[in-house]
Design an enzyme around this catalytic site. Structure first.
Site, PDB file in Angstrom:
ATOM      1  N   GLU A   1      88.402  -3.554   5.262  1.00 46.09           N
ATOM      2  CA  GLU A   1      88.931  -2.509   6.140  1.00 46.09           C
ATOM      3  C   GLU A   1      90.225  -1.887   5.625  1.00 46.09           C
ATOM      4  OE1 GLU A   1      89.434  -3.946  10.154  1.00 46.09           O
ATOM      5  OE2 GLU A   1      87.405  -4.780  10.257  1.00 46.09           O
TER       6      GLU A   1
ATOM      7  N   GLU B   1      87.396  -0.023   3.726  1.00 43.80           N
ATOM      8  CA  GLU B   1      85.952   0.223   3.787  1.00 43.80           C
ATOM      9  C   GLU B   1      85.306  -0.602   4.889  1.00 43.80           C
ATOM     10  OE1 GLU B   1      84.492  -2.787   3.120  1.00 43.80           O
ATOM     11  OE2 GLU B   1      86.451  -3.516   2.449  1.00 43.80           O
TER      12      GLU B   1
END
Length: 362
Positions: free
Chosen positions: A325, A181
């Site tokens: 991430e 994310e």
């Protein structure tokens, strides 16, 4: 906040996740034990191998075409001063992903992981790109200090979209998948989701995120306490109500992605604090989703270890990561591939002509 369990038929089907059968567990354990090694000597990899074999119901598991889906979204709560970074950084990092310059790009390339970036709800427009799936629900969520972050309709749209992306990758041959994310302010959203679903004190859920100093942490905690007070909890908390009130579009899409991946029997690799908050929602909706999850690491973000404990999780790595991430998941995927490989390919004592312990001597 009031509970709402009148789920649409689409969602009810998504939440219907069955646990993998334990019928092969004895055979899997025997296959692990007769490899040319002392019993238990591969430690956590033996547990992971058993789990993979159970998920796939196979003594020769296949984790082909590993994929990483990175969901991005902006958060209205940023306007209340919870992050030292401006909201524009979300879009800037998405462009960095598309140029291949972020940590997650580097780790995916190093480990032959297919990577896709999904614009779940960034407050910006992006040029067309082969690695970008541009399906924003809106240009960021609302400020949950002032009202719900998203409507129920927006939430259902996000859940369905996340699930649909997993279906696409499964159809392309993916057997192992992870979710990352990007979203300035999303540690605030995740902390509120965590607090509401676990009942832990807010202080145990709030961390420094992108690196707030002591004054910033105090301000962030005060804002989130005010937001939680503004949305009082009912006796029966609906996880989707919590997600709609405090979550982000990227967190909602990840929630749908977890549920779809479990329904499709994929091996799911769980990343850090934000990704685990989405799993926390998914597990409240369909507890069996956890049977498909391998937890990559314990993040240094405050609250992640407590959230892992709430899920009964045993993470593989402790690397001091707090980047997000999907980086921790990408780093763990080669270990998980190794666990599947030893179950599939390692010789047995009998096949290699090696004496097992307690075997009779000539």
């Amino acid at each position: 906040m009031t509970a709402n369990t009148a789920y649409s038929p689409l969602l009810a089907e998504l939440f219907d996740v069955a646990a993998p059968s334990a019928a092969m567990d004895a055979a899997l354990q025997h296959a692990i034990d007769i490899k040319t090694k002392p019993p238990g000597s591969l430690g956590a990899l033996e547990r992971v191998a058993l789990q993979i074999g159970r998920i796939q119901q196979s003594l020769t598991p296949d984790l082909s075409r590993p994929a990483m889906l990175v969901f991005a979204g902006d958060h209205g709560i940023v306007a209340s001063g919870v992050s030292p970074y401006p909201q524009a950084v979300t879009a800037q990092m998405v462009l960095n992903f598309l140029r291949g310059g972020a940590a997650i790009n580097v780790f995916c390339r190093a480990n032959q992981i297919e990577m896709e970036v999904i614009n779940a709800g960034v407050a910006a427009d992006f040029p067309s790109h082969a690695s970008l799936v541009d399906i924003p629900v809106a240009r960021g969520t609302q400020n949950f200090l002032e009202g719900p972050a998203m409507s129920r309709e927006q939430l259902e749209t996000a859940l369905a979209a996340g699930a649909a992306r997993v279906v696409v990758h499964a159809q392309r041959g993916t057997r192992m998948i992870g979710f990352g994310e990007m979203g300035i302010g999303n540690t605030s959203a995740a902390a509120c989701v965590m607090q509401r679903l676990t009942g832990l004190p807010l202080a145990a859920c709030v961390g420094r995120g992108t690196g707030v100093d002591d004054a910033g942490l105090a301000r962030k905690t005060a804002v989130l306490a005010q937001a939680l007070e503004a949305h009082p909890m009912s006796a029966n908390v609906d996880p989707l109500d919590v997600l709609a009130t405090f979550g982000g579009f990227e967190i909602a899409m990840m929630t749908g992605a977890y549920l779809a991946a479990a329904k499709l029997g994929l091996v799911i690799v769980v990343d850090g604090f934000i990704s685990t908050s989405a799993l926390l929602v998914a597990a409240r909706l369909a507890p069996a989703v956890l049977d498909y999850c391998i937890f990559a690491h314990a993040s240094d973000e405050a609250g992640h270890r407590a959230m892992l404990d709430a899920l009964g999780a045993a993470p593989l790595l402790q690397l001091g990561l707090r980047l997000g991430e999907g980086t921790g998941a990408a780093l763990a995927m080669p270990l998980i591939q190794a666990a599947a490989a030893f179950l599939r390919d390692m010789a047995t004592f009998e096949g290699a002509g090696v004496s097992d312990r307690d075997a009779p001597t000539a």
